[in-house]
Scaffold this active site. Sequence first.
Site, mmCIF file in Angstrom:
data_model
loop_
_atom_site.group_PDB
_atom_site.id
_atom_site.type_symbol
_atom_site.label_atom_id
_atom_site.label_comp_id
_atom_site.label_asym_id
_atom_site.label_seq_id
_atom_site.Cartn_x
_atom_site.Cartn_y
_atom_site.Cartn_z
ATOM 1 N N GLY A 133 31.436 32.761 40.237
ATOM 2 C CA GLY A 133 31.655 33.312 38.897
ATOM 3 C C GLY A 133 32.019 34.771 39.103
ATOM 4 O O GLY A 133 31.167 35.578 39.453
ATOM 5 N N HIS A 134 33.293 35.099 38.968
ATOM 6 C CA HIS A 134 33.777 36.447 39.277
ATOM 7 C C HIS A 134 34.206 37.132 37.981
ATOM 8 O O HIS A 134 35.138 36.683 37.316
ATOM 9 C CB HIS A 134 34.937 36.373 40.285
ATOM 10 C CG HIS A 134 34.510 35.829 41.619
ATOM 11 N ND1 HIS A 134 35.374 35.656 42.661
ATOM 12 C CD2 HIS A 134 33.289 35.438 42.077
ATOM 13 C CE1 HIS A 134 34.705 35.170 43.705
ATOM 14 N NE2 HIS A 134 33.442 35.025 43.367
#
Length: 442
Positions: free
Chosen positions: A48-49
């Site tokens: 999850g960036h």
Amino acid sequence: MENNKKGFIDVLVGLQWGDEGKGKNIDELLLSGVYSGVARFQGGANAGHTLKYGDMQFIGHIVPSGCLQKDVELYIGNGVVVDIVSLVKEIKELKDLGFDVVSRLYISDRAKLVSYLHPFLDQAEEFSRSKEGGKIGTTSRGIGPAYGDSRARRGLLLGDIIRADFEQKFEGLSRMHMSFLEMYKEKYGFEIIPEKIEEARVKWLEALAEVKKLQICDLSFLVQKRLKEGKNILAEGAQGIMLDIDYGDYPNVTSSNTLPANICLGLGVSHTVIRNIYGVIKAYTTKVGGGDFPARIKDEAVEKMFQERGHEFGATTGRARMCGWLDLFAIRYAIGLSGVNKIFINKADICPTDKVKVVTGYKIGDKVLQEFPLRLNEVTDVVTEDMPGWGEANYGVNDKEKISPALVSYLNYIKDKLNEFEVDIVNVGTGPDREHSFDWDL
Ligand code: GDP
Ligand code: IMO
Ligand code: MG
């Protein structure tokens, strides 16, 4: 005349247990204009960036973090396990934000397909672990089962989806997955809810129809072509070195190799094209999921302060992240394994205490360890040093001259403790926005 220009690949990886702020740093590095593409080479939608500038925020799980920069090509390498439902959802979210990525997104035909039953198998395996010992606390994205199928040589590749025998292979694999689920039900009492499975299957098949329209290609060939054209590429690590399947605290790890070494295998390039290896750390440490965490802050109230001020809640699962002091023992191990030569330090604006601790060693009984231990649950204590805290006065500062003296001492202290590695601290983050950072050691 022959063009002798040759491009290179720079790699960026997290040096801790993930969520170091890699997405933000990729986005910042791209602003330099040095790179024409960004490539994911391992992991999947467990990542999850977070990308943020002004009012714009996007969390990428599978689409590489170059998505908010219109001229940047986006590559998903063969080492990635591709969750097609996430992929289609993200493409749509990006379109709604004004970024049409379809024409610049290329996916390896050798990338691994995450099937609709992999997340159920992930949950079933976790369920069985909870009965027999500790859960890993996975992201439930089907990562372990997808890599497992790949290694067992029965998995499906992205390149399979357009081939005549796909349906037969897919149905065969799904039947096998269902029989695994039945086994988990019989042996451990794992609940199978047919409606949920059917719902996932329908969604997955809908996504499959969309994915067939995307550019699925021999990505290794394309990347090598770009390099020959003199273009440079940034490889985006997911997770962190401490979650590497071979070098992390097995089995409390992810199912891929997160080390930069894996970029050659996960993208199909030679090691000779790799130039810089950027490593990202936070000014403290976080970890989400199961397993031991020696640097964890012992005082719950203090841990909570870091959690709240640092908004330490997972970008993929929303789970609260455990918070620990900066762990230089683990970072030294991670640098040794990854060959990092440039470091980004994020979250230098988060320091809710007057004093901070830094972990410099691990102990088992009276023995201070030289080597990083095989099992973190055998570590009985940590060696720490105290440093003055600097409060949150540094939020958003993007001028190195304007930061507080205590933060200057902290950065110099870190540099000093890492001096054997010849690494430079190149940039320090003071907030989530792409503008919130300053150059340090340049
Ligand atoms: P990644 O998985 O390594 O890309 O990191 P995540 O996006 O999961 O988590 C990092 C979080 O910290 C995100 O919410 C970012 O917006 C935020 N962030 C990144 N750098 C900084 C920083 O320097 N200061 C603060 N306060 N937040 C940051
Ligand atoms: P990014 O790229 C933090 C952790 C999970 C779990 C373990 C195994 O955002 O830094 P998995 O679903 O991979 O089988 O879970 O790894 N984990 C992460 N932790 N950041 C991540 O990615 C992670 N990806 C997986 O919490 O402990
Ligand atoms: Mg993350």
